[in-house]
Design an enzyme around this catalytic site. Structure first.
Site, PDB file in Angstrom:
ATOM      1  N   GLU A  38       0.862  -1.189   0.000  1.00  0.00           N
ATOM      2  CA  GLU A  38       0.000   0.000   0.000  1.00  0.00           C
ATOM      3  C   GLU A  38       0.897   1.236   0.000  1.00  0.00           C
ATOM      4  O   GLU A  38       1.812   1.346   0.815  1.00  0.00           O
ATOM      5  CB  GLU A  38      -0.922   0.005   1.226  1.00  0.00           C
ATOM      6  CG  GLU A  38      -1.719   1.279   1.433  1.00  0.00           C
ATOM      7  CD  GLU A  38      -2.478   1.733   0.191  1.00  0.00           C
ATOM      8  OE1 GLU A  38      -2.292   2.893  -0.226  1.00  0.00           O
ATOM      9  OE2 GLU A  38      -3.229   0.902  -0.375  1.00  0.00           O
ATOM     10  N   GLN A  39       0.625   2.158  -0.917  1.00  0.00           N
ATOM     11  CA  GLN A  39       1.539   3.284  -1.077  1.00  0.00           C
ATOM     12  C   GLN A  39       1.468   4.296   0.064  1.00  0.00           C
ATOM     13  O   GLN A  39       2.416   5.046   0.293  1.00  0.00           O
ATOM     14  CB  GLN A  39       1.277   3.998  -2.403  1.00  0.00           C
ATOM     15  CG  GLN A  39      -0.048   4.726  -2.494  1.00  0.00           C
ATOM     16  CD  GLN A  39      -0.169   5.529  -3.780  1.00  0.00           C
ATOM     17  OE1 GLN A  39       0.796   5.652  -4.529  1.00  0.00           O
ATOM     18  NE2 GLN A  39      -1.347   6.076  -4.024  1.00  0.00           N
ATOM     19  N   MET A  43      -3.995   4.956   3.911  1.00  0.00           N
ATOM     20  CA  MET A  43      -4.966   4.254   3.075  1.00  0.00           C
ATOM     21  C   MET A  43      -5.036   2.753   3.363  1.00  0.00           C
ATOM     22  O   MET A  43      -5.539   2.001   2.544  1.00  0.00           O
ATOM     23  CB  MET A  43      -4.646   4.497   1.595  1.00  0.00           C
ATOM     24  CG  MET A  43      -4.896   5.936   1.142  1.00  0.00           C
ATOM     25  SD  MET A  43      -6.621   6.444   1.295  1.00  0.00           S
ATOM     26  CE  MET A  43      -7.321   5.514  -0.072  1.00  0.00           C
ATOM     27  N   THR A  47      -9.956   2.838  -0.176  1.00  0.00           N
ATOM     28  CA  THR A  47     -10.723   4.082  -0.264  1.00  0.00           C
ATOM     29  C   THR A  47     -11.925   4.091   0.664  1.00  0.00           C
ATOM     30  O   THR A  47     -12.190   5.074   1.363  1.00  0.00           O
ATOM     31  CB  THR A  47     -11.184   4.305  -1.719  1.00  0.00           C
ATOM     32  OG1 THR A  47     -10.049   4.503  -2.561  1.00  0.00           O
ATOM     33  CG2 THR A  47     -12.090   5.525  -1.824  1.00  0.00           C
ATOM     34  N   LEU A 181     -21.426  11.347  -6.673  1.00  0.00           N
ATOM     35  CA  LEU A 181     -20.582  11.984  -5.676  1.00  0.00           C
ATOM     36  C   LEU A 181     -20.936  13.455  -5.519  1.00  0.00           C
ATOM     37  O   LEU A 181     -21.042  13.964  -4.396  1.00  0.00           O
ATOM     38  CB  LEU A 181     -19.103  11.820  -6.049  1.00  0.00           C
ATOM     39  CG  LEU A 181     -18.095  12.357  -5.034  1.00  0.00           C
ATOM     40  CD1 LEU A 181     -16.858  11.452  -4.979  1.00  0.00           C
ATOM     41  CD2 LEU A 181     -17.654  13.782  -5.377  1.00  0.00           C
ATOM     42  N   ASP A 308     -12.057  -0.885  -8.886  1.00  0.00           N
ATOM     43  CA  ASP A 308     -12.122   0.233  -9.825  1.00  0.00           C
ATOM     44  C   ASP A 308     -11.054   0.181 -10.905  1.00  0.00           C
ATOM     45  O   ASP A 308     -11.254   0.670 -12.017  1.00  0.00           O
ATOM     46  CB  ASP A 308     -11.973   1.568  -9.080  1.00  0.00           C
ATOM     47  CG  ASP A 308     -13.152   1.897  -8.189  1.00  0.00           C
ATOM     48  OD1 ASP A 308     -14.059   1.048  -8.063  1.00  0.00           O
ATOM     49  OD2 ASP A 308     -13.167   3.002  -7.610  1.00  0.00           O
ATOM     50  N   HIS A 445     -43.310  -4.326  11.200  1.00  0.00           N
ATOM     51  CA  HIS A 445     -44.054  -3.058  11.291  1.00  0.00           C
ATOM     52  C   HIS A 445     -43.653  -2.337  12.580  1.00  0.00           C
ATOM     53  O   HIS A 445     -43.551  -2.968  13.627  1.00  0.00           O
ATOM     54  CB  HIS A 445     -45.560  -3.346  11.287  1.00  0.00           C
ATOM     55  CG  HIS A 445     -46.398  -2.133  11.518  1.00  0.00           C
ATOM     56  ND1 HIS A 445     -46.705  -1.250  10.506  1.00  0.00           N
ATOM     57  CD2 HIS A 445     -46.999  -1.661  12.639  1.00  0.00           C
ATOM     58  CE1 HIS A 445     -47.462  -0.281  11.002  1.00  0.00           C
ATOM     59  NE2 HIS A 445     -47.656  -0.508  12.297  1.00  0.00           N
TER      60      HIS A 445
END
Length: 461
Positions: A38-39, A43, A47, A181, A308, A445
């Site tokens: 993970e850079q 993070m 995301t 968004l 993504d 209900h």
């Protein structure tokens, strides 16, 4: 000059998003050696828990609870602080949950391929070469800043990430683009106390939805005080001290609106530019998305792309389903594919939320279906007292039904609890549950789901 350190793994995952981390956990639990890259330490988890679903929906909740007596700035700052606390806890939990497993290691740094089986993490003396027979790319997507003169250089340009981390409530927020968004942030920040303007190039909001559904959302936003400008083409942006002037053309007339914060909400693109995919022989499409087949394999069969980054629908739950497909490919019978997806629901978290699934009325008629439509304003649904109990009676429910088979073709639910109701409808579509069955079902209900007892009365006899 020292040599680069090396690591060997059974599975290498680039990107800590939902898809990649789900497969990583499955592999580690099975005893396989896993390396997750993970850079950014901000993070861990991807995301969704850091800058996407969790903080934004938490802010939607806080915004809807703001009272007229609350000081807008103080209330907003307190909301941001609570978001920071939760996302920090999630981030730490995601890191420890994976790195704490005996066969898993999390590396923090940028990743770039050097060959089809090797990735270099970091640079210089701290660089580490990681080699694995199976590699997952799960680097997600990033916002696109449109090429509007003056926008990129504006000191008032903000991203959705900036807004969820900055404790200062913008006095005037201009949202460029009326997609999911953009409208979520418009609704949220108007309710927090900002003056919000949405500038959309299309002739109306939500052009993919039926006009009556889009109008329902538009009416709620307008009622909350959001200014909506449609059919507008932004020509330039100029900073002027504490604000920026946004110039746009609408109907041949040049107009302006000022904003202390400018949020581009015109789409996202896959994060692949710095991965050196060419060194791995991994092909991409024109927009940078990694090309995959129905099993999510890239042009290199041992490399998969999830979420993504592969150009599919940009939803966390799609990334989760991507993970299920990859896990099935690696450790199952390999039969699961993206073609299995039917009736995937979507939710726009304005207040109240709009949730949709399946075909719109327009789409169903265009495909040649003989349709019946059940449509009712929430305020008129007697069998939905929950809407009155929680003081949210705005919106509508609309169901599109095949007149021949009585099967539900699609639905749009703009109401309190819409994000929950739509899951029941989606399940009904997947399993051929008829509109009559939904109408006659027994629901708790008071609930929002029981509205279907009444709404379907309009078409089911």
């Amino acid at each position: 000059m020292g040599s680069t350190s090396t690591l060997t793994a059974d599975l290498l995952v680039i990107g800590f998003g939902k898809g990649g981390k789900t497969v990583a956990h499955a592999a580690a639990d099975a005893g396989h050696r896993v390396v997750m890259v993970e850079q950014s330490e901000n993070m861990y988890g991807g995301t969704c828990p850091n800058v996407g679903c969790v903080p934004t929906k938490m802010l939607v909740h806080f915004a809807s609870g703001k009272r007229l007596s609350d000081d807008a700035q103080d209330y907003f700052a307190n909301s941001i602080e609570q978001v920071r606390a939760l996302t920090s806890a999630f981030r730490a939990g995601n890191f420890e949950g994976l790195n704490g497993k005996a066969s898993a290691t999390v590396l923090t740094g940028t990743a770039a391929f050097t060959d089809p089986h090797t990735v270099t993490v970091g640079e210089g003396a701290d660089a580490i070469d990681v080699t694995a027979p199976t590699i997952l790319i799960s680097t997600g997507s990033e916002p696109v800043v449109p090429a509007i003169p003056g926008l990129k250089s504006s000191s008032h340009l903000v991203s959705s990430t900036d807004l969820t981390r900055n404790a200062a409530l913008p006095e005037r927020l201009v949202v460029i683009g009326g997609g999911y968004l953009g409208l979520e942030f418009a609704s949220m920040y108007q309710n927090f106390g900002s003056e919000v303007t949405v500038v959309e190039s299309a002739d109306r909001l939500l052009p993919r939805e039926d006009e009556d559904v889009a109008q329902s959302v538009t009416n709620v936003l307008l009622g909350d005080g959001v200014e909506i400008v449609t059919g507008a083409a932004i020509t330039e942006i100029h900073d002027k001290g504490a604000v920026s002037t946004v110039t746009y053309v609408k109907g041949g007339e040049t107009c302006t609106v000022e904003g202390s914060a400018l949020l581009p909400a015109t789409g996202r693109r896959p994060v692949t530019a710095d991965l050196r995919l060419d060194a791995a022989g991994v092909q991409t499409s024109a927009n940078g998305a990694v090309r995959v087949d129905a099993q999510l394999r890239t042009s290199q069969p041992h490399i998969f792309a999830l979420g993504d980054v592969n150009g599919g629908p940009q939803f966390t739950y799609i990334a989760l389903d991507d993970a299920r497909i990859v896990i099935d490919q690696l450790y199952g019978d390999g039969k699961r594919t993206t073609d299995d997806r039917v009736a995937v629901p979507h939710t726009l978290f304005v207040s109240p939320a709009l949730a949709t699934v399946g075909l719109t009325e327009t789409e169903a008629r265009a495909r040649g279906f003989e349709v019946k439509v059940a449509r009712q304003n929430v305020a008129d649904i007697v069998a939905m007292p929950r809407a009155y109990a929680v003081e949210e009676t705005r919106g509508l429910m609309k169901f599109v039904v095949d007149a021949d088979s009585d099967l539900v073709l699609g639905a749009a639910v703009h109401s309190v609890d819409a994000q929950e109701i739509i899951n029941t409808v989606a399940l009904a579509i997947r399993h051929d549950v008829t509109a009559t069955e939904l109408r006659n079902a027994i629901y708790t209900h008071p609930s929002s789901t029981e509205a279907m007892n009444e709404v379907f009365d309009n078409i089911v006899g």
